[in-house]
Design a protein around this motif. Sequence first.
Motif, short mmCIF file in Angstrom:
data_model
loop_
_atom_site.label_atom_id
_atom_site.label_comp_id
_atom_site.label_asym_id
_atom_site.label_seq_id
_atom_site.Cartn_x
_atom_site.Cartn_y
_atom_site.Cartn_z
N GLY A 140 8.80 -5.78 -31.13
CA GLY A 140 8.52 -6.62 -32.29
C GLY A 140 9.12 -8.00 -32.22
N ASP A 141 9.94 -8.30 -31.22
CA ASP A 141 10.50 -9.65 -31.09
C ASP A 141 9.38 -10.66 -30.83
OD1 ASP A 141 12.99 -8.65 -31.48
OD2 ASP A 141 13.80 -9.19 -29.52
N GLN A 142 9.57 -11.87 -31.36
CA GLN A 142 8.59 -12.94 -31.18
C GLN A 142 9.30 -14.21 -30.74
OE1 GLN A 142 6.32 -13.55 -34.76
NE2 GLN A 142 4.77 -12.06 -34.17
N THR A 162 4.81 -11.82 -28.28
CA THR A 162 5.37 -10.67 -28.99
C THR A 162 5.58 -9.53 -28.00
OG1 THR A 162 4.16 -11.32 -30.99
CG2 THR A 162 5.05 -9.08 -30.92
N THR A 164 6.39 -5.56 -26.81
CA THR A 164 6.34 -4.13 -27.09
C THR A 164 6.75 -3.39 -25.83
OG1 THR A 164 4.49 -4.46 -28.63
CG2 THR A 164 4.90 -2.21 -27.88
N SER A 214 4.81 -15.14 -39.28
CA SER A 214 3.75 -14.13 -39.27
C SER A 214 2.58 -14.56 -40.15
CB SER A 214 4.33 -12.81 -39.77
OG SER A 214 3.34 -11.81 -39.79
#
Length: 711
Positions: A140-142, A162, A164, A214
């Motif tokens: 979930g890091d962006q 992003t 995963t 987001s």
Amino acid sequence: MNKRTWRPISLGTLAALLLSLITVIVGPLVAASATTFDMTGNTLAFNHTNLTATITRVATSNGVITYTAANSFTAGQLVTITGVTSNPVNRFNLANVIINTASSTTFTVLNAATGTYTSGGTATQLNDYRNVVGTGVANGDQVLYYNVATISAGNTVDAVVTTTTSNTTVSAFDGESAVPGKPGYFQPNLTLSGTNGKAVFHFAFYEHGTYTGSNTGTPVVLNNVTISSVDLDNGGSGYQFTEFGGFQQYTLTNNTMLTPAVVTGTRLERFTTRETANLADVPQDMVQVTYLTLSSIDVAVGLVGSSGAIGYFGISFSALPWGASITDPVVGSPTTIGPRAITGITTSGGTVTYTTSANHGFSVGQSVTVTGCSTSGYNGSSMTITTVASTKKFAVTKAQTGGSCPAGSATVTIPGVVTPAIGVSNVDNPANVAPTTSNTTAILTAGTATVITKNDLGAASFVDGDSNPFYKVKITGLPASGSFQHRIAGTWQNVTSNEEILTSDIDLENLRFTGSDAVHIKFRVHDGLVYSTDEYDLGITITNRSQTITFPEPGTRAVGVTFDSGVSSDSGLDVELVTTQTGVCTIVNGVQIRTGAEGECVVTASQRGNDTYSKATSVERTVHVSGRLAQAVTFADPGRQILDPNPKTIASNATADSNLTVQLVSQTLGVCTVDSLNINLIAAGPCEVWAKQEGNATYASATTIKHNFDV
């Protein structure tokens, strides 16, 4: 001409689209108005190094904070300040604020904080990237990368990545372990925590400066993208691999050490190394994939092996210079046997047999040269040995008879080993399946030239099992009446049976229909590799009444306010407002807009028509949400231009009421270019020019004014 948007898709179609997302790799189609960039010859660079400076003093005055620090910062860039101790505490640590002014020894930001500086502090100018969520290593890091591509002056692209993970740990998000000295490559390091794991990095591309969080940002479409995954080898306990989907072709060397295979149960292609050692970046450990068009993409890298295995990966968003041949043929040095002394000869039926004084060591098929025979007809070069009668006799085909060779010599020359050239091979996507769509309908105004959109030709329900894009259509059935035309090089021409039309051309409003009777147009859709198996139908019905939407410019708004859009249609029918940037603004009560965060929010107003009224031309407006002062750009539509002389220069007279300099950007460089505030017309066709003012620490960015006119 009238330009229309499409009706909402049915629940059944929506369900089909959602199911198709299970294996989607290339991002969803974006609005037809999205900016499209041709990446041919261009590179996307993911630099992960920001400028830093050590703070030694902080002073405040009248809402301005001055930081003393030796720096090379630039006014207008974002900066984050950490590690400053002060009284009261944490007064001067700020995140993602705009640099107001900058010199070699100080920089300032607009902020009303007050207090006393104690010690310490680091300032980081976010010139290359910004951590939006986390640092890129966890699920979930962006991470937001700035200016990953500059297509032309004013046309720049940002990217949001992003993360995963599955059975892996990202030990380094983007370093230079795989290919040192290539900071523009995206280079993650993985540690395997099972026996088969991977990390998926989702890349989404936006107009520069529009992504703030987001569900924000204005997506862009990138055409003709090549991605190279390099240095896929083995650190000793894990075989590295990479996965792609939705591409048109992949390319490998002829001596590749990668094994391609479709991942079971998906439309993904995995490329796994067969190397057993950790090598330098070499061509046989690289794969390139090409995409005709994308707005976002998933790139997966991973390992198969023992838990704890480490892999260094390099992803270059460019076509690396393989060329037609990676290496030229290599010819080894020749070797010789001999010379061997000849003591006699015999002849029979066109064959000469030579006798040597010692074992000659020759073999059938070798090339032999004989010299020194008193009868010159027995001498010869590069003769092929046909038989070896004994260790001291060999024969060649030769017509000479009579004479002698009492003191000749024979030497065999063995050519050096030839290593053939290493080339590359292109392979169409093995996971490709034909696309599908649905029949469509449209309500048009009688006798009015109306733009035919991608949605009219199936874009809203386009489904491709391996996530290829909607690339072009083939018109397989023409309307029985009316005028159906395609604009080519600035000239409207009648569409012909089986004519192929690119969707990028349709986006430029180069397809139109004019008629007074209900008609049908037959078509097939193409995914860049194959056409749909089925033929589809666009059913056009005609009404005598048109409608027009009025949607005032919303300008710049503060965060957290709700305002009336002022949208209406002269038909009296309800207008629908839609936005995809719901992190910046949302639609409430049907016709009101509520702002939620700083950024840009594009709102589209549409009215699909009914039995009385045809569809209205959709209208887009951009809401700028900011705590800074508003500004507006003035840029008059140049209107239709005659190319006389050729080339021709016209003044735009574009200005901003903030008195900041306006920037012109051409979106059609083959027809018109820009020079400062002038527009240079160089060819016939549609010219699209934007006037932009991106603001500074005082003024928010202005609404971009866009004009499209014929030359």
